[in-house]
Design an enzyme around this catalytic site. Structure first.
Site, PDB file in Angstrom:
ATOM      1  N   LYS A   1       0.818  -1.216   0.000  1.00  0.00           N
ATOM      2  CA  LYS A   1       0.000   0.000   0.000  1.00  0.00           C
ATOM      3  C   LYS A   1       0.852   1.267   0.000  1.00  0.00           C
ATOM      4  CE  LYS A   1      -4.384  -1.708   1.801  1.00  0.00           C
ATOM      5  NZ  LYS A   1      -5.389  -1.658   2.888  1.00  0.00           N
TER       6      LYS A   1
ATOM      7  N   ARG B   1      -3.197 -10.072   5.510  1.00  0.00           N
ATOM      8  CA  ARG B   1      -3.824 -10.165   4.181  1.00  0.00           C
ATOM      9  C   ARG B   1      -2.824  -9.602   3.176  1.00  0.00           C
ATOM     10  NH1 ARG B   1      -6.803  -6.852   0.736  1.00  0.00           N
ATOM     11  NH2 ARG B   1      -8.440  -7.924  -0.474  1.00  0.00           N
TER      12      ARG B   1
END
Length: 274
Positions: free
Chosen positions: A221, A255
């Site tokens: 991210k 995740r």
């Protein structure tokens, strides 16, 4: 700390890894890579061999300003993928990344085991009732607004306090519906600035007061690649570093796009705990 996945009790006191499978053309990192059946099966096989405990299927992108996908299109992407995976890898525990109750219901009826909702029911009034009826584990993420508006909704009185209060209300509501297996996701990158993401990670241990498993999704991210001044494609090393920090602060599920490296983080963390 267990969840019931189709009659199988999964112990989350030992950290687990959830592999990401985006069957979308526009996800921020892997958009368009897994739209053919061949590529889906190759990727799922790789993630399972690398040690993934769960596979999380996403039928629409939730990146900032993502294009809105009609429910029928999301259903087409998700259900065909669920059927394909379970036909070839029938023991796979599938999670479905959706905020649509219709998609959730049909995916579970077709063999999926977990629902992962970025909106924690805020984008579909029927989601809690659907989860209660299905009696499946439910991942509730913190987000303000929608993927199209969240980047403008980053003002908090006290970030961690506000997110914890959000979850206390959501948990109470879920319990009132009779939902048993809950997992919380602080929502890194969703309605949070880069600095707020790091504050959230730094104080992640505080979420243990909710007495629920915590999922951390920071894989590749912007909090990583913008800090390192590179790109999502070059953010694997940074992802591994922050995944390891997440484990030390109480994360129960990682995740990730890159299962092998995350599993290695978990193995090394477990050895350290011995």
């Amino acid at each position: 700390m267990t969840i019931n996945c189709k009659g199988q009790l999964i112990d989350l006191s030992m950290p687990k890894v959830m592999g990401i499978l985006n069957v979308t053309p526009d996800s921020f990192y892997d958009g368009g890579r897994f739209v053919s059946e061949k590529n889906v099966l190759l990727q799922v096989e790789k993630m399972l061999q690398d040690g993934a405990n769960f596979i999380d299927i996403g039928g629409q992108s939730s990146k900032p300003n993502a294009e809105i996908v009609l429910v029928d299109e999301e259903l087409n992407r998700v259900i065909s993928t669920v059927d394909l995976i379970l036909k070839n890898f029938p023991e796979t525990i599938l999670s479905i990344d959706t905020f649509n109750s219709k998609v959730a219901q049909m995916a579970i009826e077709n063999g999926a085991a977990i629902i992962n909702d970025i909106s924690a029911g805020n984008l579909d009034d029927e989601m809690f009732e659907t989860i209660a009826k299905l009696q499946v584990p439910y991942i509730m993420m913190h987000m303000r607004g929608t993927p199209q508006t969240m980047s403008k909704m980053t003002n908090y009185d006290d970030l961690v306090k506000d997110v914890l209060f959000y979850f206390s209300k959501k948990v109470a509501k879920a319990r009132s519906f009779g939902i048993n297996d809950l997992i919380i996701d602080p929502g890194f990158g969703f309605a949070k600035t880069l600095e707020q993401n790091f504050e959230l990670l730094n104080k992640l241990k505080l979420f243990q007061m909710l007495e629920l498993p915590v999922l951390v999704g920071i894989s590749r991210k912007s909090m990583i690649y913008k800090t390192l001044e590179n790109t999502p494609e070059n953010a694997l090393n940074g992802t591994s570093v922050l995944n390891t920090i997440s484990l030390t602060k109480g994360a129960n599920i990682l995740r990730v796009h890159d299962v092998k490296e995350a599993v290695e983080c978990v193995k090394l963390y477990n050895q350290l705990q011995k």
